[in-house]
Design a protein around this motif. Structure first.
Motif: not given
Length: 458
Positions: A125-137, A387-393, A70-75
């Motif tokens: 921030a690195l943990t955010a990227l690992d879990s699919g968060i591409t934008t973090m405030l 800014d996107l994720l590739m998730v193994r379905a 699945i391709l999805a926008p980053g969280f």
């Protein structure tokens, strides 16, 4: 072509502004209301989504086989106190807000050095990227000196995340009182371009109950944000005092789309009406509200939707909470649906339940809008940043793929995210966050944690 070869090709062309990446054969959850979910290809040119559709041309592109994915926008995380990351789960059973404030903000925070700010923010921030968060405030409310602020900003920059630095002075202890005046210097030094990964916001509190009037949103801070042309994120918005503050802000014109109110629990109907009429945005923190027990302890999604506000989602404090948006989506979905069924039970009344698509929308498109980046990210839309994720379905916990949105919200977690791209650049690949020396990071995090825990509070 194996995944190692593909990554090598992606890396070789990373500096080319005309680079092309073609994702093929994916189930694409665009979160664009006009596009929906489709099967096909997605083309990235430079840092931008260039095309979405079937059988796109691969000429000159690095081809990424996304079949079975699945391709999805980053969280998008709309509110996290990133500097606290080396104190993760140090108080997992926190009793209330006062316990958190006195332990963390009046205690640990007062001994942080700039290097501790850097380490905590980078880890978050690195943990955010690992879990699919591409934008973090990053609601960075420990800016004790200019150097503390710089360290937090540089940590975001060094990870490659799309970062929003929301700057605020600390609640307690000694500090240089350089904030908010120092925001002008920070903007000139780190945020001079409108087309970059990092953006700046002013962070503040709703009332003077916790830290006094200097950190409280009102005419002076509203004027500072307006003069700088930046948005405002207001934390600790809950209860009667915050409701009165909201009505005052509305009366003086201090609300609007560039203002985000965080938590928003226990507010009056009049306050919500003012928020909805002004287009003010809201950042919910579902597990924070429920676990720490903020006012009603119920995430205010129904109240927001009732006045036309579609909220963003956030992590808040990792000292007591989970680090990912999968948890936030599931918690909010379960709490709201429980409330809806409970309210109608035995009455025969009509149920009003949110859906998996709703919470995914909150975690992506609405989160981007809440962070002031709705035109930049939050959906897979032609012209937006890649800014996107590739998730193994087809992983053990996701197969077979029956409903892509349901799979993302209810089935997936960080282990299923095979790739994360920010601005068209790979930040996670083959299930691993790139450019991280884990043994070195582990040593830095542990040393910083030990320093903070073993140094008497200032």
């Amino acid at each position: 072509m194996n995944t190692h070869d593909t990554l090598a090709r992606l890396r070789r062309q990373s500096a080319d502004p005309a680079r092309r990446i073609l994702f093929t054969g994916a189930t694409i959850v665009t979160m664009d209301p006009e596009l929906g979910t489709l099967q096909g290809d997605l083309l990235v040119e430079g840092d931008t989504v260039a095309a979405i559709g079937p059988d796109l041309s691969a000429e000159g592109a690095v081809v990424v086989d996304a079949s079975g994915a699945i391709l999805a926008p980053g969280f998008v995380d709309t509110h996290r106190h990133a500097w606290e990351a080396q104190l993760r789960r140090i108080m997992p059973d926190v009793d209330d807000l006062g316990g958190y404030v006195m332990t963390t903000l009046a205690g640990y925070a007062t001994v942080y050095r700039p290097e501790d700010m850097y380490i905590g923010t980078r880890l978050a921030a690195l943990t955010a990227l690992d879990s699919g968060i591409t934008t973090m405030l990053d609601f960075s409310h420990n800016s004790r000196t200019r150097e503390h602020s710089e360290a937090a900003i540089e940590a975001l920059r060094d990870t490659g995340i799309r970062g929003v630095h929301a700057s605020m002075g600390p609640h307690f202890g000694d500090w240089d009182r350089q904030w908010p005046a120092d925001l002008t210097r920070l903007k000139d030094r780190y945020f001079s371009s409108d087309d970059q990964l990092l953006t700046l916001r002013l962070a503040t509190l709703a009332t003077d109950a916790i830290a006094g009037p200097a950190l409280t949103y009102g005419p002076e801070l509203a004027r500072t944000a307006a003069d700088l042309g930046i948005g405002v994120s207001v934390d600790a918005v809950f209860g009667e005092a915050s409701s009165r503050a909201v009505l005052s802000w509305a009366e003086h014109g201090f609300l609007g789309p560039d203002v985000t109110l965080i938590h928003a629990t226990g507010l009056t109907a009049e306050a919500w009406k003012a928020m909805g009429e002004s287009g003010t945005t809201v950042a919910l923190a579902p597990t924070s509200d429920a676990q720490i027990g903020l006012e009603t302890a119920i995430p205010a999604v129904d109240e927001a939707l009732a006045v036309g506000i579609r909220p963003g989602l956030s992590i808040d404090v990792e000292v007591a909470l989970a680090s990912d948006l999968f948890t936030q989506m599931r918690a909010l979905l379960a709490i709201q649906r429980m409330r809806a069924v409970n309210a109608a039970y035995g009455t025969g009344g009509e149920l009003s339940r949110i859906t998996t698509r709703d919470v995914l929308d909150f975690a992506t498109l609405q989160g981007a809008r809440t962070n002031g980046l709705g035109d930049v990210t939050g959906s897979l839309t032609v012209g937006k940043k890649a800014d996107l994720l590739m998730v193994r379905a087809d992983d053990l916990n996701n197969m077979p793929l029956n409903d892509p949105i349901g799979t993302l919200v209810l089935g997936s977690d960080a282990r299923n995210i095979s790739a994360v791209f920010v601005d068209g650049q790979p930040r996670k690949w083959d299930g691993r966050v790139l450019d991280v020396d884990l043994p070195a990071l582990r040593a830095e995090v542990n040393a910083s944690r030990d320093y903070v825990l073993n140094t008497p509070s200032a």
